[in-house]
Design a protein around this motif. Sequence first.
Motif, short mmCIF file in Angstrom:
data_model
loop_
_atom_site.label_atom_id
_atom_site.label_comp_id
_atom_site.label_asym_id
_atom_site.label_seq_id
_atom_site.Cartn_x
_atom_site.Cartn_y
_atom_site.Cartn_z
N GLU A 148 -48.08 10.13 -2.29
CA GLU A 148 -49.40 11.00 -1.68
C GLU A 148 -50.90 9.99 -2.48
OE1 GLU A 148 -49.29 15.24 -2.77
OE2 GLU A 148 -47.59 15.55 -1.75
N ARG A 149 -50.18 9.80 -3.79
CA ARG A 149 -51.76 9.38 -4.44
C ARG A 149 -51.85 7.67 -3.99
NH1 ARG A 149 -50.54 14.41 -5.89
NH2 ARG A 149 -52.21 14.98 -7.23
N LEU A 150 -50.74 6.94 -3.88
CA LEU A 150 -50.99 6.02 -3.17
C LEU A 150 -51.89 5.79 -1.39
CD1 LEU A 150 -47.91 4.07 -4.10
CD2 LEU A 150 -49.77 3.40 -5.30
N ARG A 199 -59.65 4.40 -0.41
CA ARG A 199 -60.16 3.85 -0.35
C ARG A 199 -61.45 4.69 0.75
NH1 ARG A 199 -61.81 -2.17 -1.14
NH2 ARG A 199 -63.95 -0.81 -1.56
N PHE A 200 -62.20 5.83 0.41
CA PHE A 200 -62.88 6.50 1.70
C PHE A 200 -63.80 6.67 1.72
CE2 PHE A 200 -59.38 8.63 -0.94
CZ PHE A 200 -58.45 9.57 0.41
N ALA A 201 -64.79 6.45 2.60
CA ALA A 201 -65.64 5.37 3.24
C ALA A 201 -66.74 7.40 3.12
CB ALA A 201 -65.83 6.06 4.48
N GLU A 202 -67.72 6.98 1.95
CA GLU A 202 -68.89 7.44 1.13
C GLU A 202 -69.36 8.35 2.30
OE1 GLU A 202 -71.57 5.48 -0.65
OE2 GLU A 202 -70.56 4.75 -2.35
N ASP A 203 -69.55 8.14 3.77
CA ASP A 203 -70.31 8.68 4.31
C ASP A 203 -68.99 8.47 5.45
OD1 ASP A 203 -72.07 10.06 6.54
OD2 ASP A 203 -73.72 8.32 6.58
N PRO A 204 -68.08 9.64 6.12
CA PRO A 204 -67.48 9.56 7.34
C PRO A 204 -67.84 9.80 8.25
CG PRO A 204 -67.08 11.46 5.66
CD PRO A 204 -68.29 10.31 5.32
N TYR A 205 -68.88 10.24 8.65
CA TYR A 205 -69.72 10.28 9.87
C TYR A 205 -70.92 9.43 10.00
CZ TYR A 205 -67.30 14.65 9.41
OH TYR A 205 -66.10 15.57 9.59
N ALA A 229 -52.07 8.83 -10.73
CA ALA A 229 -53.02 8.40 -10.08
C ALA A 229 -53.98 8.27 -11.49
CB ALA A 229 -53.81 10.38 -9.71
N ALA A 230 -53.99 8.36 -12.72
CA ALA A 230 -55.09 8.67 -13.67
C ALA A 230 -54.15 6.85 -14.25
CB ALA A 230 -54.44 9.33 -15.16
N PHE A 231 -52.71 7.09 -14.22
CA PHE A 231 -52.21 5.74 -14.49
C PHE A 231 -53.11 4.26 -13.31
CE2 PHE A 231 -49.15 2.58 -13.78
CZ PHE A 231 -48.85 1.76 -15.16
N LEU A 232 -53.24 5.03 -12.35
CA LEU A 232 -53.30 3.30 -11.38
C LEU A 232 -54.47 3.04 -11.42
CD1 LEU A 232 -51.20 4.84 -8.33
CD2 LEU A 232 -50.70 3.26 -9.41
N ALA A 233 -55.34 4.34 -11.71
CA ALA A 233 -56.99 4.23 -11.76
C ALA A 233 -57.05 3.10 -12.77
CB ALA A 233 -57.77 5.76 -11.77
N ALA A 234 -56.09 2.84 -14.14
CA ALA A 234 -56.32 2.07 -14.69
C ALA A 234 -55.95 1.06 -14.98
CB ALA A 234 -55.97 3.09 -16.04
N ALA A 235 -54.88 1.60 -14.68
CA ALA A 235 -53.90 -0.06 -14.25
C ALA A 235 -53.90 -1.21 -13.37
CB ALA A 235 -52.11 0.15 -14.27
N CYS A 236 -54.41 -0.65 -12.35
CA CYS A 236 -54.96 -1.09 -10.53
C CYS A 236 -56.22 -2.22 -10.68
CB CYS A 236 -54.93 -0.35 -9.71
SG CYS A 236 -53.33 0.51 -9.37
N PRO A 237 -57.10 -1.41 -11.26
CA PRO A 237 -58.19 -2.03 -11.39
C PRO A 237 -57.73 -3.92 -12.23
CG PRO A 237 -59.57 -0.72 -11.30
CD PRO A 237 -57.74 -0.45 -11.40
N VAL A 238 -57.41 -3.58 -13.21
CA VAL A 238 -56.95 -4.78 -14.53
C VAL A 238 -55.99 -5.90 -13.34
CG1 VAL A 238 -55.49 -4.88 -16.59
CG2 VAL A 238 -56.61 -3.19 -16.73
N PHE A 239 -55.77 -5.37 -12.67
CA PHE A 239 -54.70 -6.25 -12.20
C PHE A 239 -55.14 -7.04 -11.03
CE2 PHE A 239 -51.56 -4.80 -15.22
CZ PHE A 239 -50.90 -4.71 -15.45
N GLY A 240 -56.26 -5.77 -10.36
CA GLY A 240 -56.61 -6.78 -9.23
C GLY A 240 -56.25 -5.89 -7.79
N GLU A 262 -56.98 -2.86 -6.52
CA GLU A 262 -56.99 -0.91 -6.17
C GLU A 262 -57.45 -1.68 -4.77
OE1 GLU A 262 -60.67 -3.78 -7.75
OE2 GLU A 262 -58.47 -3.54 -8.43
N ALA A 263 -57.28 -2.24 -4.18
CA ALA A 263 -57.76 -2.66 -1.96
C ALA A 263 -56.89 -2.31 -2.42
CB ALA A 263 -58.48 -4.00 -2.40
#
Length: 299
Positions: free
Chosen positions: A108-110, A237-243, A218-229, A231-232
């Motif tokens: 659910e978090r990935l 990733r959710f759009a800021e404006d879904p409509y 989720a907290a671990f992934l949010a902290a570790a993924c940006p370090v290794f690039g 996150e994408a």
Amino acid sequence: DDDDDDDDALDQDAIDDGALDDAALDAAAAAAKVAAVLALKMAALPALLGTGLDKAIAGHVAGPDGAKGCAAAASAAGGGAAGACLARWVLGITFMLAVTVAVLQLRERLHPAALAGRVRPHEPRPDLLATLLAESATLHAKRLATSFAIYGALLVALVYAPAAAASPVLAYLDVGPFRPRLAYAAPAAQIPLELLCFHLALLTLLERLKRRVGDAQAAFLAAACPVFGLEAYLLPRFAEDPYPEVEGDDRDRAPDDRWVRARRVSPSLSFARIRARATKAPGDRRRGATSGRPRASAA
């Protein structure tokens, strides 16, 4: 004629007896199939995994008389063969439950492309018995082999390899194996009862804390993924404006339409009424307002 009637009656009785025999054989085969599948999935698989887990940590847990491993410790403490077998089963089912909860929460978090197509979500199955009967024995065997391979690989990666790597470090630091102090009045009854109580308590604990496990992931992934690039690739990733805005958009007149984990919440009734009223032409709106309310007289 009477003889022919008697022969017909005998033939019909034979047919009925044959149908009853076939139904009895089908019921017995179905019961044997369900019993075999449940025994393999709920007894044999946890016992095999528990045996492997006990072997992996045998050098780090000791019992009375130098017994190594949880099963040997339970047997040496007075639980006997039954206590040792139950200890292996509890170890195996505990490992399976912990891994299942962790993997489902990680799904659910990935990002959906990571595990959504490989790991099925947990869904209540009230028709479990019908499903077991409908699926073939070959399919059950394939699923059992797949489960054993997955849990076995995770057991090697998460338990055996760390335990083997920690053994020389602990030996260098002169840290001996863990030796719990146990005292029983009736160990043959108390040890199995303690193991069963531990299993039931673990079920309740995992059910209550599974969301906390997901939050920690989720907290671990949010902290570790940006370090290794990553996150994408790993994080959703959710759009800021879904409509996207279109001509005649009237969202500023409607209440917020919130999104929770890519699951859209249905708009309220007032939102639907606002959209219906906003899409009418100005002339229709004035005519509707005029026709719907009586005009006051000049007097």
